[in-house]
Design a protein around this motif. Sequence first.
Motif, short mmCIF file in Angstrom:
data_model
loop_
_atom_site.label_atom_id
_atom_site.label_comp_id
_atom_site.label_asym_id
_atom_site.label_seq_id
_atom_site.Cartn_x
_atom_site.Cartn_y
_atom_site.Cartn_z
N ALA A 67 11.27 -3.16 14.59
CA ALA A 67 11.59 -2.00 15.42
C ALA A 67 11.11 -0.69 14.81
N ARG A 68 11.10 -0.60 13.50
CA ARG A 68 10.81 0.68 12.84
C ARG A 68 9.53 0.70 12.02
N LEU A 69 9.09 -0.45 11.53
CA LEU A 69 7.97 -0.48 10.60
C LEU A 69 6.76 -1.18 11.19
N ASP A 70 5.58 -0.76 10.74
CA ASP A 70 4.32 -1.33 11.21
C ASP A 70 4.08 -2.69 10.52
N LEU A 71 2.86 -3.18 10.58
CA LEU A 71 2.53 -4.51 10.06
C LEU A 71 3.05 -4.73 8.64
N HIS A 72 3.62 -5.91 8.41
CA HIS A 72 4.17 -6.26 7.10
C HIS A 72 3.19 -7.05 6.23
N GLY A 73 2.05 -7.45 6.79
CA GLY A 73 0.99 -8.01 5.98
C GLY A 73 1.09 -9.50 5.70
N TYR A 74 0.39 -9.90 4.61
CA TYR A 74 0.24 -11.32 4.27
C TYR A 74 1.00 -11.73 3.02
N GLY A 75 1.81 -10.85 2.48
CA GLY A 75 2.61 -11.21 1.31
C GLY A 75 2.52 -10.19 0.20
N PRO A 76 3.61 -10.03 -0.57
CA PRO A 76 3.67 -9.00 -1.61
C PRO A 76 3.11 -9.44 -2.94
N ASN A 77 2.71 -8.46 -3.72
CA ASN A 77 2.37 -8.66 -5.13
C ASN A 77 3.58 -8.16 -5.91
N VAL A 78 4.38 -9.10 -6.42
CA VAL A 78 5.71 -8.78 -6.95
C VAL A 78 5.64 -8.46 -8.44
N GLU A 79 6.23 -7.33 -8.83
CA GLU A 79 6.31 -6.98 -10.25
C GLU A 79 7.35 -7.87 -10.93
N ILE A 80 6.99 -8.40 -12.09
CA ILE A 80 7.90 -9.28 -12.82
C ILE A 80 8.00 -8.84 -14.28
N TRP A 345 14.38 -10.45 2.47
CA TRP A 345 13.06 -10.32 3.07
C TRP A 345 12.04 -9.79 2.07
N GLY A 346 10.82 -10.22 2.25
CA GLY A 346 9.68 -9.75 1.49
C GLY A 346 9.17 -10.78 0.51
N SER A 347 10.06 -11.30 -0.33
CA SER A 347 9.63 -12.19 -1.41
C SER A 347 10.43 -13.48 -1.40
N LEU A 348 9.73 -14.60 -1.43
CA LEU A 348 10.41 -15.89 -1.52
C LEU A 348 11.21 -16.01 -2.81
N LEU A 349 10.82 -15.27 -3.84
CA LEU A 349 11.60 -15.28 -5.08
C LEU A 349 13.03 -14.86 -4.80
N LYS A 350 13.20 -13.84 -3.96
CA LYS A 350 14.55 -13.37 -3.63
C LYS A 350 15.33 -14.45 -2.88
N THR A 351 14.64 -15.16 -2.00
CA THR A 351 15.29 -16.27 -1.29
C THR A 351 15.83 -17.29 -2.29
N TYR A 352 15.03 -17.62 -3.27
CA TYR A 352 15.42 -18.65 -4.24
C TYR A 352 16.52 -18.16 -5.18
N TYR A 353 16.52 -16.87 -5.52
CA TYR A 353 17.65 -16.33 -6.28
C TYR A 353 18.94 -16.47 -5.48
N THR A 354 18.84 -16.20 -4.18
CA THR A 354 20.01 -16.31 -3.31
C THR A 354 20.52 -17.74 -3.25
N ALA A 355 19.60 -18.71 -3.30
CA ALA A 355 20.01 -20.12 -3.29
C ALA A 355 20.90 -20.44 -4.49
N HIS A 356 20.64 -19.81 -5.64
CA HIS A 356 21.47 -20.05 -6.82
C HIS A 356 22.79 -19.29 -6.74
N LEU A 357 22.76 -18.07 -6.23
CA LEU A 357 24.01 -17.35 -6.03
C LEU A 357 24.91 -18.14 -5.09
N THR A 358 24.33 -18.61 -3.99
CA THR A 358 25.06 -19.44 -3.04
C THR A 358 25.51 -20.74 -3.68
#
Length: 405
Positions: A67-80, A345-358
Motif C-alpha cells: 500500500a505504501r512502498l514501491d517494488l521490493h525487489g529480488y532479495g536483500p544483501n544482509v549485513e552480518i 519480512w525482508g530476510s529469511l534469516l529473520k524467519t528462521y530466528y523466529t522459528a527458534h523463538l517460537t
Amino acid sequence: MKRRTFLQALNVGMASATLYNGTGHAMTLTSLLDNKSQDKELSYHRIQEIKYSTVQMKYPRLVGKNARLDLHGYGPNVEICCITTDKGAMGWASLRGSRRDAEQIAKELLGKKVSEIFASDIGTLEARHIPFDMALHDLAGIILQKPVYHLLGRKTPYLTDYYSGMIYFDDLEPSEKPAGIDRILEECRYDYEVGYRQFKLKIGRGYKWMPYKEGLQRDIDVTNAVAKAFPDCGILVDGNNGFSVDQFIQYLEGIPSVKLFWIEEPFHETVADYQKLRSYIKKTGRITLLADGEADPDPKLLQELFEKKLLDVHLTDIEGLGFTNWRKLMPELKKLGVQASPHAWGSLLKTYYTAHLTGGLGNTVTIEGVTSTSDDVDLSGYKIKNGQLVPPSTAGFGMPLLKKI
C-alpha cells in the motif's frame, strides 16, 4: 536497518524492558542448575574477534508494491557479524543496526568472557550490546552444542503455522502491461508447492497505486479469488495502514464468505478505530485475529490496545525489538492472553530466528515466511511439514555460513 530505524527500534526494545518487566516463567531447580552449568561453559570462552560482512538472499520472483512502498525487489544483501572466541567457536547472525554503530561498541566485547555479556537464561545482558544479540545467541548455541530453542527451554521445539508473506501487488506489474489477478494466483500456487498452507495478501491498492474505488475492488477480487482457489489454506490480509477504519469495513463487506485468519495493520492503530472495527467484527459474527505493532510501534499504546482486548497478536519485528527483548516480552504477552508473530519480512534469516523463538517459548500463532535461496548460507536444515516450519536440531541457529569471511 537504517540508523534512524535502528535508534527507534532500540528505544522500543528499551521501553519493552520497562513495560514488560515481569518475572517470566517460574524455574525449576533442574533448570537453574542447567543454566549455571551452561554459563560456566560459556565462561571458558573469551571473545577474540568480531568480523563483518554481508550475505545475499534471493527471492524466487520479483516482489512488488504494497500500500505504501514501491517494488521490493529480488532479495536483500544482509549485513552480518561473526564472533569468534579464543577456543575457536564462531557464531554469526544478522547485525542489528548498522555496521558503524556496531563497530563503536565492539571493542567493549573483545577479551570478555562470553558469560560476562550473555546468559543462557536471559540473553544479551547489556542493552547497548544489542547489535550483536542474534550472533551471541548463535555463538552460545555453538559453544553449548544446542539449538537456540533448547537454550530457551525446549528440547523438542514448539511448532506453529507458517505463512507466505510474499504476495504483494504483483498483479500491477509490469507497469506497462499489468499481469492481473492471474499473477497472484500463480504466486500462490508456487508458494503452495513450497509447502505453505497460509497466504498473507497485501491489500490497500487504492491508497497510492490505483483510484480508490478501483483499488478497493481489486483488493476484494484478489481476496475472493485466492480463497476460492485454495479452500484448504488460511487467508491473512495486511493493509500496511493504507485504509481508514470506514474504508476497511467497506473491504470486509466485499468478502462476506472469506474466513480471514487475521487482519494486520489496516490503519494506523488508535483505540477508537480498533473499538469500531472490533464492534463491527463482533456484530457480523466473524472470527478473526487482529494483529498490529510492526510499523512505528508505540509500546504504551500497544499495551493499552492489548489490555483492552482490541488486539490479539503482537507483531513487532524480531530484529527491531531484538531476540533478548522478545524473550522478556513473551511471558508478559501470555499473561495478557496475547499471542505473538514477530515481523520477519525482508530476510529469511529473520524467519528462521523466529522459528527458534517460537520453538523455545511457544505462544506464536504463525510465522512469516520469506522464501529465499542463498549461495552464502546453508539454509537446508529447516523444513516445512504440514504447513509448519521445523527448525533443525543442530547447534545455534543451524545455518552454517558458506561464505568465507
